[in-house]
Design a protein around this motif. Structure first.
Motif, PDB file in Angstrom:
ATOM      1  N   PHE A  53      -7.350  -0.048   3.871  1.00 20.75           N
ATOM      2  CA  PHE A  53      -8.268  -0.012   5.004  1.00 20.75           C
ATOM      3  C   PHE A  53      -7.706  -0.885   6.120  1.00 20.75           C
ATOM      4  O   PHE A  53      -7.263  -2.006   5.878  1.00 20.75           O
ATOM      5  CB  PHE A  53      -9.662  -0.518   4.595  1.00 20.75           C
ATOM      6  N   GLY A  54      -7.736  -0.360   7.328  1.00 14.86           N
ATOM      7  CA  GLY A  54      -7.197  -1.119   8.449  1.00 14.86           C
ATOM      8  C   GLY A  54      -7.660  -0.557   9.770  1.00 14.86           C
ATOM      9  O   GLY A  54      -8.632   0.204   9.836  1.00 14.86           O
ATOM     10  N   ARG A  55      -6.945  -0.906  10.841  1.00 17.45           N
ATOM     11  CA  ARG A  55      -7.364  -0.540  12.196  1.00 17.45           C
ATOM     12  C   ARG A  55      -6.251   0.082  13.035  1.00 17.45           C
ATOM     13  O   ARG A  55      -6.487   0.453  14.170  1.00 17.45           O
ATOM     14  CB  ARG A  55      -7.902  -1.782  12.915  1.00 17.45           C
ATOM     15  N   ILE A  56      -5.056   0.197  12.493  1.00 16.31           N
ATOM     16  CA  ILE A  56      -3.911   0.657  13.269  1.00 16.31           C
ATOM     17  C   ILE A  56      -3.390   1.967  12.692  1.00 16.31           C
ATOM     18  O   ILE A  56      -3.240   2.121  11.474  1.00 16.31           O
ATOM     19  CB  ILE A  56      -2.779  -0.389  13.254  1.00 16.31           C
ATOM     20  N   ARG A  57      -3.106   2.930  13.577  1.00 19.07           N
ATOM     21  CA  ARG A  57      -2.523   4.199  13.135  1.00 19.07           C
ATOM     22  C   ARG A  57      -1.010   4.041  12.962  1.00 19.07           C
ATOM     23  O   ARG A  57      -0.331   3.457  13.796  1.00 19.07           O
ATOM     24  CB  ARG A  57      -2.821   5.304  14.139  1.00 19.07           C
ATOM     25  N   ILE A  58      -0.523   4.572  11.867  1.00 17.77           N
ATOM     26  CA  ILE A  58       0.901   4.548  11.558  1.00 17.77           C
ATOM     27  C   ILE A  58       1.345   5.970  11.234  1.00 17.77           C
ATOM     28  O   ILE A  58       0.702   6.659  10.434  1.00 17.77           O
ATOM     29  CB  ILE A  58       1.196   3.637  10.341  1.00 17.77           C
ATOM     30  N   GLU A  59       2.403   6.419  11.851  1.00 19.82           N
ATOM     31  CA  GLU A  59       2.945   7.747  11.552  1.00 19.82           C
ATOM     32  C   GLU A  59       3.933   7.614  10.397  1.00 19.82           C
ATOM     33  O   GLU A  59       4.980   6.980  10.529  1.00 19.82           O
ATOM     34  CB  GLU A  59       3.629   8.326  12.791  1.00 19.82           C
ATOM     35  N   ASP A  60       3.598   8.197   9.263  1.00 23.04           N
ATOM     36  CA  ASP A  60       4.489   8.173   8.100  1.00 23.04           C
ATOM     37  C   ASP A  60       4.264   9.458   7.322  1.00 23.04           C
ATOM     38  O   ASP A  60       3.123   9.784   6.994  1.00 23.04           O
ATOM     39  CB  ASP A  60       4.195   6.948   7.223  1.00 23.04           C
ATOM     40  N   ILE A 176      -9.882   2.675   9.589  1.00 23.07           N
ATOM     41  CA  ILE A 176      -9.061   3.756   9.051  1.00 23.07           C
ATOM     42  C   ILE A 176      -8.811   3.540   7.563  1.00 23.07           C
ATOM     43  O   ILE A 176      -8.527   2.413   7.129  1.00 23.07           O
ATOM     44  CB  ILE A 176      -7.705   3.813   9.800  1.00 23.07           C
ATOM     45  N   ALA A 177      -8.920   4.612   6.796  1.00 22.29           N
ATOM     46  CA  ALA A 177      -8.533   4.595   5.383  1.00 22.29           C
ATOM     47  C   ALA A 177      -7.183   5.281   5.239  1.00 22.29           C
ATOM     48  O   ALA A 177      -6.963   6.357   5.806  1.00 22.29           O
ATOM     49  CB  ALA A 177      -9.578   5.302   4.526  1.00 22.29           C
ATOM     50  N   SER A 178      -6.287   4.670   4.484  1.00 21.66           N
ATOM     51  CA  SER A 178      -4.954   5.230   4.255  1.00 21.66           C
ATOM     52  C   SER A 178      -4.776   5.543   2.776  1.00 21.66           C
ATOM     53  O   SER A 178      -5.133   4.736   1.908  1.00 21.66           O
ATOM     54  CB  SER A 178      -3.871   4.232   4.700  1.00 21.66           C
ATOM     55  N   ARG A 179      -4.224   6.728   2.509  1.00 24.15           N
ATOM     56  CA  ARG A 179      -3.964   7.166   1.130  1.00 24.15           C
ATOM     57  C   ARG A 179      -2.593   7.838   1.073  1.00 24.15           C
ATOM     58  O   ARG A 179      -2.051   8.229   2.106  1.00 24.15           O
ATOM     59  CB  ARG A 179      -5.031   8.162   0.661  1.00 24.15           C
ATOM     60  N   ARG A 180      -2.081   8.005  -0.140  1.00 24.27           N
ATOM     61  CA  ARG A 180      -0.824   8.747  -0.299  1.00 24.27           C
ATOM     62  C   ARG A 180      -1.072  10.224   0.003  1.00 24.27           C
ATOM     63  O   ARG A 180      -2.044  10.817  -0.477  1.00 24.27           O
ATOM     64  CB  ARG A 180      -0.277   8.582  -1.720  1.00 24.27           C
ATOM     65  N   LYS A 181      -0.191  10.810   0.791  1.00 30.85           N
ATOM     66  CA  LYS A 181      -0.375  12.194   1.219  1.00 30.85           C
ATOM     67  C   LYS A 181      -0.102  13.162   0.069  1.00 30.85           C
ATOM     68  O   LYS A 181       0.868  13.010  -0.680  1.00 30.85           O
ATOM     69  CB  LYS A 181       0.544  12.510   2.400  1.00 30.85           C
ATOM     70  N   GLY A 182      -0.986  14.155  -0.043  1.00 27.50           N
ATOM     71  CA  GLY A 182      -0.762  15.237  -0.983  1.00 27.50           C
ATOM     72  C   GLY A 182      -1.021  14.908  -2.436  1.00 27.50           C
ATOM     73  O   GLY A 182      -0.765  15.736  -3.311  1.00 27.50           O
ATOM     74  N   GLU A 183      -1.541  13.712  -2.709  1.00 27.43           N
ATOM     75  CA  GLU A 183      -1.779  13.329  -4.095  1.00 27.43           C
ATOM     76  C   GLU A 183      -3.181  13.747  -4.523  1.00 27.43           C
ATOM     77  O   GLU A 183      -4.160  13.434  -3.847  1.00 27.43           O
ATOM     78  CB  GLU A 183      -1.608  11.812  -4.254  1.00 27.43           C
ATOM     79  N   SER A 184      -3.289  14.443  -5.635  1.00 25.65           N
ATOM     80  CA  SER A 184      -4.605  14.827  -6.146  1.00 25.65           C
ATOM     81  C   SER A 184      -5.301  13.580  -6.688  1.00 25.65           C
ATOM     82  O   SER A 184      -4.731  12.874  -7.533  1.00 25.65           O
ATOM     83  CB  SER A 184      -4.470  15.862  -7.266  1.00 25.65           C
ATOM     84  N   PRO A 185      -6.506  13.289  -6.216  1.00 26.30           N
ATOM     85  CA  PRO A 185      -7.174  12.060  -6.652  1.00 26.30           C
ATOM     86  C   PRO A 185      -7.578  12.121  -8.119  1.00 26.30           C
ATOM     87  O   PRO A 185      -8.060  13.156  -8.600  1.00 26.30           O
ATOM     88  CB  PRO A 185      -8.407  11.984  -5.738  1.00 26.30           C
ATOM     89  N   ASN A 186      -7.350  11.012  -8.828  1.00 25.44           N
ATOM     90  CA  ASN A 186      -7.827  10.924 -10.207  1.00 25.44           C
ATOM     91  C   ASN A 186      -9.324  10.608 -10.200  1.00 25.44           C
ATOM     92  O   ASN A 186      -9.950  10.507  -9.138  1.00 25.44           O
ATOM     93  CB  ASN A 186      -7.030   9.884 -10.998  1.00 25.44           C
ATOM     94  N   ALA A 187      -9.912  10.449 -11.387  1.00 22.96           N
ATOM     95  CA  ALA A 187     -11.361  10.236 -11.473  1.00 22.96           C
ATOM     96  C   ALA A 187     -11.786   8.978 -10.723  1.00 22.96           C
ATOM     97  O   ALA A 187     -12.822   8.964 -10.053  1.00 22.96           O
ATOM     98  CB  ALA A 187     -11.786  10.149 -12.945  1.00 22.96           C
TER      99      ALA A 187
END
Length: 209
Positions: A53-60, A176-187
């Motif tokens: 969780f943060g406040r800055i956009r990062i392109e990755d 902003i919430a950041s997560r790994r792209k394309g990863e199916s979330p576990n339970a």
């Protein structure tokens, strides 16, 4: 779920509620890390954390970011100061000493407050730079100057500090919430995402400040 991470000012809102609810599940180990935005992205990519969780956009290309909501920026001013008579404008604030947070490597919240003045062609007198919010508020309470903070910080209720909305429109900072792209979330992540969506809805509908 191994851990989540945040920039400090985000944690004054509803994140403690999210952590409490996740900890009710004895199968989850919740660890919190205080990391800057670039550090969050790197930790996500190597699997050290599961959500940031943060406040800055990062392109990755390996990280997806979700705008949860935009949070107003407010002024923390000495209690009883003439700036408390009415919501101050950015121009009015620029005439008083400012306590600022130093910029470090990579983008961070410290870049936002001074940028608000610069984009309006205003010069601001930074009387002192400090590394953390608590020190900044202590200096405000000592009548050293003002500082700009996200609205959730008013929940601290610091003695000697008044929190004032700004007269200027649309001065805000994203959460902003950041997560790994394309990863199916576990339970565990599905549970975290469900709780997070509920908390954001509470915020957007006015059920929570």
């Amino acid at each position: 779920m191994n851990s989540d991470t945040m920039v400090p000012s985000v944690f004054y809102g509803q994140l403690p509620s999210m952590v409490r609810r996740l900890r009710q599940n004895r199968n989850l180990e919740i660890l919190l890390h205080e990391l800057k935005t670039r550090e969050q992205v790197d930790a996500l990519k190597v699997g050290k954390i599961d959500i940031g969780f943060g406040r800055i956009r990062i392109e990755d290309p390996d990280v997806e970011q979700e705008l949860l909501f935009d949070e107003p920026i407010i002024a923390a001013v000495p209690a009883g100061h003439q700036l408390t008579h009415e919501p101050p404008s950015m121009k009015a604030l620029s005439e008083w000493p400012m306590i600022a947070f130093p910029s470090g490597p990579g983008p961070n919240f410290a870049d936002i407050p001074q940028g608000l003045f610069h984009r309006r062609g205003l010069r601001v007198n930074v009387i002192q730079q400090v590394n953390d919010l608590q020190t900044a508020l202590s200096l405000v309470a000592s009548d050293m100057g003002f500082t700009l903070v996200p609205e959730q910080v008013r929940r601290l209720g610091r003695e000697g500090v008044d929190y004032m909305p700004l007269a200027d429109d649309n001065i805000s900072t994203p959460v902003i919430a950041s997560r790994r792209k394309g990863e199916s979330p576990n339970a565990a992540m599905r549970l975290a995402n469900t709780i997070l969506a509920e908390l954001v809805e509470n915020r957007l509908t006015g059920r929570y400040p």
